[in-house]
Design a protein around this motif. Structure first.
Motif: not given
Lengths: 576, 114
Positions: A107, A110-118, A151, B32, B74, B87, B89, B91, B93-94
Motif C-alpha cells: 500500500i 502516494s500512488e493512491i487517489e480516491e475518485t469515487g465509490e469503491y 485508504f 461501481n 475495486a 492508482r 481507486i 468508480d 466519478s470525480e
C-alpha cells in the motif's frame, strides 16, 4: 494437556478449537484459538505479533496439516522469510510444497487517489484465491490496520473490514489478525469491535531495565481460558508462553529415596534420605556451606549413576569444581562423562522467564534425575518477590511433575535467621527444608544444621554441628553440656572437661583399689599377729594344763602338803 | 462489457504504441465497476483520443493478477504510462480528481500535455 481436554469433553461438545502449536498458548486457551473464527492479536511494537502469526501458520502446517495463507501488509514475503529463518521456519520450502501462501499487500498512499465509490473486493479476491488455491484452513492478516494509512475513507474501510471478517468466518478459516496497540484501546483502529471471538493482548514491559513480554487473553467467547498475564518469550524455537504445566496438584509421587550425599545427614532423616522427585530447600546465611551441601548432593546423585543439572548463579563451573575439590567432592569425572551439567550464568543475564525457559530447555535436553539451583535467592535481583515466587512455583511444579529431585539453596539475609518464611516464600512449596546456620558463640562461629521439615518422614530434631573438612562435610556427634548442646570451643572445653573427669574418676578408683589392698595387708598382718599371739597363749595354756596334770598325779594320797599349800594360798587370796 | 478494447491478459508489452497505458481492474458487473468503465471510457475519449491504451480486467476471472498488480480496492485504475505510476481507486466519478491523477489538465480537448 490432551488428557485434560479429554476429561473435560465428557458432556457437551465444546467450541471447536484450532491448536496453535505455540508452546504454552494452547494450555492457556485450553486447546487453541476458536476454529473457523477470527482471533485478534494486538500489542505494541516489538511484541512478536507477526511472529506469533507466522508460527501459528507454520505449526499448523507442520503439526496439524492445515495449510495457511499469510497476508502481509507490512513486510514482503522475502523479508518475512528472512526474519523467521533464524527460528527454523522454512517459509520458502512450505510455499514450494503448496502448504503456504504469502501475499504481500503493498500500500503506497502516494500512488493512491480516491475518485469515487469503491470497496475492497480486490483484497477479498486475492485472499479467496490464495485460500482456495491451497485449501487453506488458517489465515493470518498481519497488521490489517495498514489499510487505514492507504485508504482515507474510513467509513468504507470499516464496513469492508467488518465484511472481511464475516466473510472469513463464513469461509470457515481460522484467522489471526494482528493489530497495533492503541492509546486507551486495544487496537489503534478499534478492530476489537469487529473481531470479538478471541482477543489476545501482547505486552512488552521494561521494569528495572529488564524486559518482560506478557500475554493475556482479554476475551474468548464461548470458552473458559486462563485470565492471568502470562510471561512469554521469543526463543530460538519460536514463541514460548510460560508453562503453566500443572495447575492441578495431581502428579505422581515416588517412594524411592535419594541420599543427601552426607551419610550423617542421611541418618537425620527417618528414611535415610530425600524422596525422589521431592523438592529440597537449603537455607542459610552467607558462608554456611550451602553450595557445598548442594555440590555434595549433586556428587551423590552422579555417583549413584544418575544425571544432575546444576544451575550456578554465583560461581563459574571451573570455580565450583575447584572449590569442591578442596572438600573432597570431585565433580570433574561427572562433568566429563556428561552425568553432571553445570549451567552458570549471572541472574541478571536474563529475565526470570528466560531463566525458567532455560531451565525447562536444559531439563528437556539433559533429562536429569536431579536439579540443583544455587541459589534461588539471587533471582530476586531480577524480579520482584511476587514474580520470583510465581516463577519458583512454576519451576517446582514442573520439576515435581517430571519426578526430578530438586535442591535449591537460598541465602537468608543477616539477622532474621529464624524467619519462618524465606524471602521467596517457597518454603511452603518445598517438601524438605534444611536449615544451615551460624551458631555464634564467644569469639567463634560454628555451623549448625537442622531439618526444619521433611514431609512424609520422621526426622531428627537436633541441631547438629557440622564441619567442612578436606574429607567433606562431617556432622559431629551431639555434645550436651550443662546448658544444652555445645559447639565449637565449648565443645572442646566440654570434651577436655569430660576427659579430666574421667581421668580423675579412674585415678580415684585406682586409689581406692590400692587402699583396699593396703587395708587387706594390714588386716592380714593383724590376723597373723593375733594368730601368733593366740598360739603363744595357747601354748602357755597348754603348758599350764600340763603342769597341772603333772602335779595332780603324785598328790593322789602322796603329796598333801602341796594340797595344803594350794589351799592355804587360795584362802589367803580370798581373804585379801 | 468486460473487455472492451483488448484481451484481458496484458501479454506482450507494447509500450511505445500508446502514450497512456491504463489498466482498469473491475469486479464483475457491480455498480461501481460498471460506473467506472463508463467513466473511464468517457474521459479517455474526451481527453486522450488516439493516444491511450485501456485494458479492462475482471479480477474475478483473473485472481492471480490481483496479487501481481497489488489490487486491493475495486475498481482500481492503474496508470502504467506515463510514469509515475498512479492508482485511482473508486468508480472514477470525480472527473477532476481523475484528470489530476492522470496528469491531464482540466481543459477540455487540450492536446498539449508535454
Amino acid at each position: 494437556m490432551q488428557d485434560h481436554n479429554a476429561t473435560s469433553l465428557v458432556s457437551l461438545p465444546q467450541l471447536p478449537k484450532a491448536p496453535t502449536g505455540i508452546d504454552g498458548l494452547d494450555e492457556i486457551t485450553e486447546g487453541g484459538i476458536p476454529k473457523g473464527r477470527p482471533t485478534l492479536v494486538c500489542g505494541s511494537a516489538g511484541c512478536g505479533k507477526t511472529l506469533m502469526g507466522v508460527e501459528f501458520l507454520v505449526r499448523g502446517i507442520l503439526e496439524y496439516d492445515e495449510p495457511g495463507v499469510l497476508m502481509a501488509f507490512e513486510e514482503t514475503a522475502e523479508e518475512l522469510t528472512a526474519n523467521v529463518t533464524s527460528l527454523g521456519f522454512d517459509l520458502n520450502g512450505l510455499q514450494a510444497a503448496g502448504k503456504l501462501r504469502i501475499d504481500h499487500v503493498h500500500i503506497d498512499r502516494s500512488e493512491i487517489e480516491e475518485t469515487g465509490e469503491y470497496d475492497l473486493e480486490g483484497l477479498f479476491i486475492r485472499l479467496g484465491y490464495a485460500i482456495d488455491s491451497i485449501g487453506a484452513k488458517r489465515v493470518v492478516l498481519d497488521t490489517i490496520e495498514s489499510l487505514f494509512s492507504g485508504f482515507p475513507n474510513q467509513a468504507v474501510l470499516r464496513s469492508e473490514i467488518r465484511r472481511l471478517f464475516r466473510w472469513l468466518k463464513d469461509k470457515g478459516v481460522t484467522t489471526v489478525i494482528t493489530a497495533e496497540r492503541g492509546d486507551g484501546s486495544l487496537t489503534r483502529q478499534g478492530l476489537e469491535e469487529y473481531v470479538s471471538d478471541c482477543v489476545i493482548l501482547l505486552d512488552n514491559r521494561v521494569i528495572d531495565q529488564i524486559t518482560t513480554r506478557r500475554l493475556r487473553i482479554v476475551k474468548y467467547r464461548g470458552s473458559t481460558h486462563g485470565t492471568n498475564e502470562y510471561p512469554y518469550l521469543i526463543t530460538q524455537e519460536g514463541i514460548s508462553v510460560l508453562p503453566v504445566t500443572s495447575l492441578l496438584l495431581n502428579h505422581e509421587v515416588s517412594d524411592e529415596l535419594v541420599s543427601t550425599g552426607v551419610p550423617a545427614l542421611d541418618d537425620m532423616f527417618g528414611l535415610k534420605g530425600f524422596y525422589k522427585g521431592s523438592s529440597i530447600l537449603v537455607t542459610g546465611t552467607a558462608g554456611t556451606a550451602k553450595t557445598t551441601l548442594a555440590a555434595g548432593f549433586a556428587n551423590e546423585v552422579c555417583a549413584k549413576g544418575g544425571r544432575c543439572l546444576f544451575f550456578a548463579f554465583e560461581e563459574s563451573p571451573q570455580q565450583l569444581v575447584r572449590n569442591m575439590n578442596s572438600v573432597n567432592i570431585h565433580l570433574t569425572p561427572w562433568l566429563e562423562n556428561g552425568q553432571l551439567v553445570i549451567e552458570a550464568s549471572r541472574p541478571t543475564l536474563n529475565g526470570l522467564e528466560k531463566h525458567l525457559v532455560t531451565i525447562h530447555k536444559q531439563v528437556s535436553i539433559h533429562k536429569p534425575d536431579a536439579v540443583v539451583i544455587d541459589p534461588i535467592s539471587n533471582l530476586i535481583t531480577v524480579g520482584n518477590i511476587a514474580e520470583v515466587r510465581s516463577m519458583l512455583t512454576r519451576l517446582i511444579d514442573f520439576l515435581k511433575v517430571n519426578n526430578i529431585t530438586a535442591l535449591f539453596t537460598s541465602l537468608l539475609s543477616g539477622r532474621n535467621e529464624r524467619q519462618e518464611m524465606t524471602e521467596e516464600g517457597v518454603s511452603s512449596l518445598v517438601d524438605t527444608w534444611i536449615s544451615v546456620r551460624d551458631l555464634e558463640g564467644i569469639g567463634e562461629r560454628n555451623r549448625g544444621i537442622s531439618i526444619l521439615k521433611a514431609r512424609g518422614m520422621a526426622h531428627s530434631n537436633q541441631v547438629r554441628e557440622f564441619i567442612v573438612t578436606r574429607e567433606g562435610i562431617q556432622l559431629l556427634d551431639v555434645v550436651i553440656g550443662p546448658e544444652g548442646i555445645v559447639t565449637g570451643a565449648s565443645r572442646l572445653t566440654q570434651q577436655l572437661h569430660e576427659q579430666a573427669q574421667a581421668r580423675a574418676a579412674r585415678l580415684e578408683l585406682e586409689r581406692k583399689d590400692r587402699e583396699l589392698a593396703r587395708k587387706r595387708l594390714v588386716l592380714e598382718a593383724t590376723i597373723a599377729n593375733l594368730r601368733t599371739e593366740f598360739e603363744s597363749v595357747e601354748e602357755e595354756l597348754r603348758q599350764i594344763s600340763y603342769e597341772e596334770q603333772f602335779r595332780q598325779r603324785p598328790s593322789n594320797g602322796r603329796n598333801p602338803l602341796a594340797d595344803a599349800a594350794e589351799g592355804g594360798q587360795s584362802t589367803t587370796s580370798a581373804d585379801q | 462489457m468486460l473487455n472492451s478494447h483488448q484481451e484481458t491478459t496484458p501479454g506482450p508489452e507494447e509500450e511505445p504504441s500508446a502514450e497512456y497505458v491504463l489498466h482498469l481492474y473491475i469486479t464483475g458487473a457491480t455498480p461501481n465497476s460498471t460506473r467506472a468503465v463508463r467513466n473511464i471510457k468517457a474521459i479517455c475519449e474526451q481527453h486522450l483520443r488516439g493516444r491511450y491504451e485501456l485494458l479492462i480486467i475482471d479480477i474475478y476471472q483473473q485472481p492471480a493478477l490481483a496479487k501481481r498488480e497489488q489490487i486491493i480496492a475495486a475498481p482500481t485504475l492503474i496508470k502504467k504510462q506515463p510514469l509515475p505510476l498512479r492508482r485511482l481507486i473508486g468508480d472514477l466519478s470525480e472527473e477532476k480528481k481523475v484528470l489530476e491523477a492522470l496528469g491531464l489538465p482540466d481543459l477540455p480537448l487540450s492536446n498539449s500535455h508535454e
